[in-house]
Design a protein around this motif. Structure first.
Motif, PDB file in Angstrom:
ATOM      1  N   VAL A 169     -46.550 -56.068  -1.624  1.00  0.00           N
ATOM      2  CA  VAL A 169     -44.943 -56.430  -1.384  1.00  0.00           C
ATOM      3  C   VAL A 169     -43.967 -55.967  -2.430  1.00  0.00           C
ATOM      4  O   VAL A 169     -44.332 -56.586  -3.471  1.00  0.00           O
ATOM      5  CB  VAL A 169     -44.435 -58.036  -0.962  1.00  0.00           C
ATOM      6  CG1 VAL A 169     -43.445 -58.365  -0.586  1.00  0.00           C
ATOM      7  CG2 VAL A 169     -45.255 -59.074   0.221  1.00  0.00           C
ATOM      8  N   HIS A 173     -38.325 -56.906  -1.986  1.00  0.00           N
ATOM      9  CA  HIS A 173     -38.879 -57.731  -0.915  1.00  0.00           C
ATOM     10  C   HIS A 173     -38.222 -59.030  -0.683  1.00  0.00           C
ATOM     11  O   HIS A 173     -38.225 -59.515  -1.285  1.00  0.00           O
ATOM     12  CB  HIS A 173     -40.247 -57.003  -0.326  1.00  0.00           C
ATOM     13  CG  HIS A 173     -40.466 -57.399   1.190  1.00  0.00           C
ATOM     14  ND1 HIS A 173     -40.425 -58.647   1.691  1.00  0.00           N
ATOM     15  CD2 HIS A 173     -40.066 -56.756   2.373  1.00  0.00           C
ATOM     16  CE1 HIS A 173     -40.762 -58.524   2.936  1.00  0.00           C
ATOM     17  NE2 HIS A 173     -40.841 -57.767   3.195  1.00  0.00           N
ATOM     18  N   ARG A 174     -38.164 -59.316   0.333  1.00  0.00           N
ATOM     19  CA  ARG A 174     -37.558 -60.431   1.084  1.00  0.00           C
ATOM     20  C   ARG A 174     -38.728 -62.061   0.007  1.00  0.00           C
ATOM     21  O   ARG A 174     -38.683 -63.008   0.127  1.00  0.00           O
ATOM     22  CB  ARG A 174     -36.847 -61.051   2.132  1.00  0.00           C
ATOM     23  CG  ARG A 174     -38.251 -60.858   3.056  1.00  0.00           C
ATOM     24  CD  ARG A 174     -37.860 -61.504   4.437  1.00  0.00           C
ATOM     25  NE  ARG A 174     -39.126 -61.032   5.670  1.00  0.00           N
ATOM     26  CZ  ARG A 174     -39.564 -61.421   6.089  1.00  0.00           C
ATOM     27  NH1 ARG A 174     -39.723 -63.180   5.240  1.00  0.00           N
ATOM     28  NH2 ARG A 174     -40.590 -61.668   6.541  1.00  0.00           N
ATOM     29  N   ASP A 190     -40.331 -56.122   9.479  1.00  0.00           N
ATOM     30  CA  ASP A 190     -40.186 -55.608   7.947  1.00  0.00           C
ATOM     31  C   ASP A 190     -41.508 -55.644   7.443  1.00  0.00           C
ATOM     32  O   ASP A 190     -41.397 -54.940   6.675  1.00  0.00           O
ATOM     33  CB  ASP A 190     -39.440 -56.619   7.435  1.00  0.00           C
ATOM     34  CG  ASP A 190     -39.892 -57.761   6.904  1.00  0.00           C
ATOM     35  OD1 ASP A 190     -41.088 -57.977   7.103  1.00  0.00           O
ATOM     36  OD2 ASP A 190     -39.377 -58.265   5.918  1.00  0.00           O
ATOM     37  N   ALA A 232     -43.562 -48.637   1.269  1.00  0.00           N
ATOM     38  CA  ALA A 232     -42.805 -49.691   0.808  1.00  0.00           C
ATOM     39  C   ALA A 232     -42.083 -49.706  -0.396  1.00  0.00           C
ATOM     40  O   ALA A 232     -40.926 -50.385  -0.698  1.00  0.00           O
ATOM     41  CB  ALA A 232     -43.930 -50.530   0.980  1.00  0.00           C
ATOM     42  N   GLY A 235     -38.238 -49.211  -0.047  1.00  0.00           N
ATOM     43  CA  GLY A 235     -37.521 -49.923   0.563  1.00  0.00           C
ATOM     44  C   GLY A 235     -37.149 -50.215   1.465  1.00  0.00           C
ATOM     45  O   GLY A 235     -36.672 -50.828   1.843  1.00  0.00           O
ATOM     46  N   GLY A 237     -39.958 -51.665   3.583  1.00  0.00           N
ATOM     47  CA  GLY A 237     -40.422 -53.166   4.093  1.00  0.00           C
ATOM     48  C   GLY A 237     -41.637 -53.510   2.956  1.00  0.00           C
ATOM     49  O   GLY A 237     -41.947 -52.941   2.231  1.00  0.00           O
ATOM     50  N   MET A 238     -42.449 -54.026   3.940  1.00  0.00           N
ATOM     51  CA  MET A 238     -44.077 -54.068   3.190  1.00  0.00           C
ATOM     52  C   MET A 238     -44.662 -54.081   4.075  1.00  0.00           C
ATOM     53  O   MET A 238     -44.525 -53.446   5.690  1.00  0.00           O
ATOM     54  CB  MET A 238     -43.585 -55.675   3.150  1.00  0.00           C
ATOM     55  CG  MET A 238     -44.209 -56.872   4.136  1.00  0.00           C
ATOM     56  SD  MET A 238     -44.395 -58.750   4.578  1.00  0.00           S
ATOM     57  CE  MET A 238     -46.101 -58.487   3.842  1.00  0.00           C
TER      58      MET A 238
END
Length: 312
Positions: A169, A173-174, A190, A232, A235, A237-238
């Motif tokens: 992550v 990422h969120r 994501d 990832a 940027g 996603g993970m």
């Protein structure tokens, strides 16, 4: 009737072609054809319908093919009995491994195994799970290493280890600021996934609380964890990685790893083989070697198994 004749019959039944069957049996096509014809003459029936292209198996031939499989397997078992009685660990042994396990597991045990059992000619093939199952049934593999459970009637499964999932992550990422992950945190929208057909992909999907497609602005078909990590980092996603895949990451990339709260979700990795248990003595020493090597690499004690067959 000879074992060799039955082996030739099985080769023709598999390939539906006398020339290809001869090539796979390492004999000339006239030799193989003559031996099959001799068996048909002896039994006074036709095993193969040669008027069709490709060659087909007759109705009575299908029954003979099934019985031939049993006879050839039992004949091979005699050699197994003799080898075990003599304590001989050797000969050709063909092992299949799924792509998401091969790159990390093989370097861990191969040198140890071939050094300890130099008389074993270990033939290793990378294949997806469906191909492994088909080749175990056909007798082209002696054993395989795959994520389980598979719940296939003719296959025996012996767990080797339980490999936790680890989140990769990036900090933007969120979930980048969380210390630990929970399955409920995951949203497949994501998460960068392997392409369809990989059992690891199915295990990840079983973790997620929603099951819709990847973001619509791009479509990814990759069989590489390295590709997922690189995307990832860009940027996009993970992703989730099997624990053993994280061991080769450099220090900078390891900063993006996030472990799950205990018990972490994990996949069961097993050695699988046909229930006829041919070459079981080699399978046993292979299992012992792999388990001993991996045991120290995975320090997790309590895990929550997530497999392609798991239900949320």
């Amino acid at each position: 009737m000879t074992i060799t004749q039955l082996q030739y019959v099985l080769a023709v039944a598999e390939h539906h072609n006398f020339t290809l069957a001869a090539e796979k049996s390492f004999v000339t096509q006239p030799t193989l054809s003559m031996q099959v014809q001799k068996l048909e003459d002896e039994l006074d029936i036709l095993i193969f319908d040669r008027s069709k292209k490709p060659i087909s198996v007759t109705e009575v031939g299908k029954k003979i093919v099934e019985q031939a499989k049993n006879i050839v397997n039992e004949a091979n078992r005699i050699k197994d009995i003799v080898d075990q009685e003599k304590g001989y660990i050797g000969g050709t042994y063909t092992l299949g491994i799924i792509p998401t396990i091969m790159p990390t597991l093989l370097p861990m045990f191969l040198r140890t195994f071939i050094k300890k059992y130099p008389k074993v000619n270990l033939v290793i093939k990378e294949q997806n799970t469906a191909d492994l199952i088909g080749n175990l049934e056909a007798g082209h593999l002696d054993a395989a290493i795959a994520a389980t459970p598979l719940q296939v009637e003719f296959i025996k499964e012996r767990p080797l280890y339980y490999e936790p999932f680890v989140g990769y992550v990036p900090k933007e990422h969120r979930l980048g600021q969380q210390k630990e992950l929970r399955p409920d945190d995951l949203d497949v929208s994501d998460i960068l996934l392997l392409q369809d057909g990989h059992c690891f992909r199915e295990g990840v999907l079983n973790l997620c609380h929603t099951k819709h497609a990847n973001p619509e602005h791009f479509s990814l078909q990759s069989g590489s964890f390295e590709t997922l990590v690189n995307l990832a980092d860009e940027g996009l996603g993970m992703t989730l990685l099997p624990y053993l895949n994280t061991l080769s990451l450099d220090a900078e990339h390891r900063k993006n790893l996030k472990f799950f709260q205990d018990p972490p979700p994990a996949r069961e990795v097993s050695i699988i083989y046909h229930k006829n248990e041919l070459k079981l003595h080699i399978t046993e020493v292979l299992k012992e070697t792999i388990a001993a090597v991996v045991r120290g690499a995975i320090a997790f004690q309590d895990v929550k198994i997530v497999s392609p067959l798991s239900q949320k």
